[in-house]
Write an enzyme that holds these catalytic residues in place. Sequence first.
Site, PDB file in Angstrom:
ATOM      1  N   LYS A 200     -27.858 -12.938  21.830  1.00  0.00           N
ATOM      2  CA  LYS A 200     -27.166 -14.134  22.335  1.00  0.00           C
ATOM      3  C   LYS A 200     -25.688 -14.063  21.956  1.00  0.00           C
ATOM      4  CE  LYS A 200     -31.348 -15.417  23.252  1.00  0.00           C
ATOM      5  NZ  LYS A 200     -32.065 -15.948  24.371  1.00  0.00           N
TER       6      LYS A 200
HETATM    7  C1  LIG Z   1     -33.553 -16.510  24.086  1.00  0.00           C
HETATM    8  C2  LIG Z   1     -33.993 -17.694  24.825  1.00  0.00           C
HETATM    9  C3  LIG Z   1     -34.927 -18.605  24.303  1.00  0.00           C
HETATM   10  C4  LIG Z   1     -35.671 -18.366  23.034  1.00  0.00           C
HETATM   11  O1  LIG Z   1     -34.903 -18.072  21.931  1.00  0.00           O
HETATM   12  P1  LIG Z   1     -35.551 -17.203  20.730  1.00  0.00           P
HETATM   13  O2  LIG Z   1     -34.559 -17.352  19.650  1.00  0.00           O
HETATM   14  O3  LIG Z   1     -35.677 -15.804  21.231  1.00  0.00           O
HETATM   15  O4  LIG Z   1     -36.857 -17.799  20.377  1.00  0.00           O
HETATM   16  C5  LIG Z   1     -35.228 -19.731  25.040  1.00  0.00           C
HETATM   17  N1  LIG Z   1     -34.664 -19.957  26.237  1.00  0.00           N
HETATM   18  C6  LIG Z   1     -33.784 -19.104  26.792  1.00  0.00           C
HETATM   19  C7  LIG Z   1     -33.181 -19.432  28.108  1.00  0.00           C
HETATM   20  C8  LIG Z   1     -33.436 -17.934  26.110  1.00  0.00           C
HETATM   21  O5  LIG Z   1     -32.566 -17.087  26.669  1.00  0.00           O
END
Ligand SMILES: *Cc1c(COP(=O)(O)O)cnc(C)c1O
Length: 370
Positions: free
Chosen positions: A188
């Site tokens: 992210k």
């Molecule tokens: C990455 C992501 C999640 C989940 O996050 P994690 O930290 O991997 O559990 C939820 N929604 C979206 C749109 C994502 O890109």
Amino acid sequence: MTKVPLLDLTAQYATLRNEIRAAIDRVCDSQRFILGPEVEAFEAEVADYCGVRHAVGMSSGTDALLAALMAIGVGPGDEVITTAYSFFASAAVIVRTGARPVFVDIEPESFNMDARAAADMITPRTRAIIPVHLYGRMAEMYPLTEAARKHGITVIEDAAQALSARDADGRMAGALGNMGCFSFFPTKNLGGFGDGGMTVTDDDVQAGMLRVIRMQGGAPKYHHKVVGGNFRLDALQAAVLRVKLPHLDRWSKKRRANAERYRALFAEAGLTDRVRLPEDVPGHVYNQFVIRVPERDALRNHLTEKGIGTEIYYPIPLHLQECFKELGYKKGDFPVAEALARHSLALPIFPELTDEQQAYVVQAIGEGLG
Ligand SMILES: *Cc1c(COP(=O)(O)O)cnc(C)c1O
């Protein structure tokens, strides 16, 4: 041989290595690993960054979303409206509460849930709406927040890909709904050294509930009026993320600059009628730069041969996932999401991507399309 990886985290780490290692050492010396002062400081910094009253550290973006639904007591018999095209967790958390996800198709340009279509799906059973700011571009929020206010429904933003994104009026992703959820998964825009997440809100009651829910639902400790989970954020993650947060706006600017350069390169190469590029909208922070090409799979193979990393986010829309079969959706229900699942391709866009790498990517795409 990889010439241009989809994401290269080593360059970013090299610039912050000493600071990050000092932060990790600080936690090691304190021997306080769960919540504690690092997490509290990071929560205050994220709340300040987003302009909200409360930020509650969570073990992941998925748990941030799940805790948000649990905090408002969503459960069996309830409906939660969300997009048909997102990462799996956006819908999985709804199912895990026992509620029913109600999917809505996306808009062809933004890749985000059609806000008016979503508002039309509200029934007396609807408890919440989860818009997703996909790829770092904010979903349209006004029609949703308006409809939600009218019907007494909670809006929970899935801003996992969108920390630092803003809407046309400059408002921060995560701060527009009743609650906003972030992920610090390493890919992210603000990535930790493992899993982590955060739920933010302006609502004092919901913030209190989120803090109870993340500690097994005990308040006071060992006295449980509700069932929660272990959704706590580690001090080590918070310490690393505190080093990175002050750089986030600069990194997001670089992502935007890289998107701009792709636009120029695709135009120069005369490829803009063959490849649809993401629209240039203010506040988009390009967690992903996703193009659309009819001959996607052949192009992807060609790019792999050329040493260029790409990814398909996402190959199967949520309503067609096998585990959601009992919901009764079928192929053809959400044609825009289904078309994107066939045509979308994410290109490298990370902040440290060089001009030469971008030129190489666009050149390879030109060759690949013949
Ligand atoms: C990455 C992501 C999640 C989940 O996050 P994690 O930290 O991997 O559990 C939820 N929604 C979206 C749109 C994502 O890109």
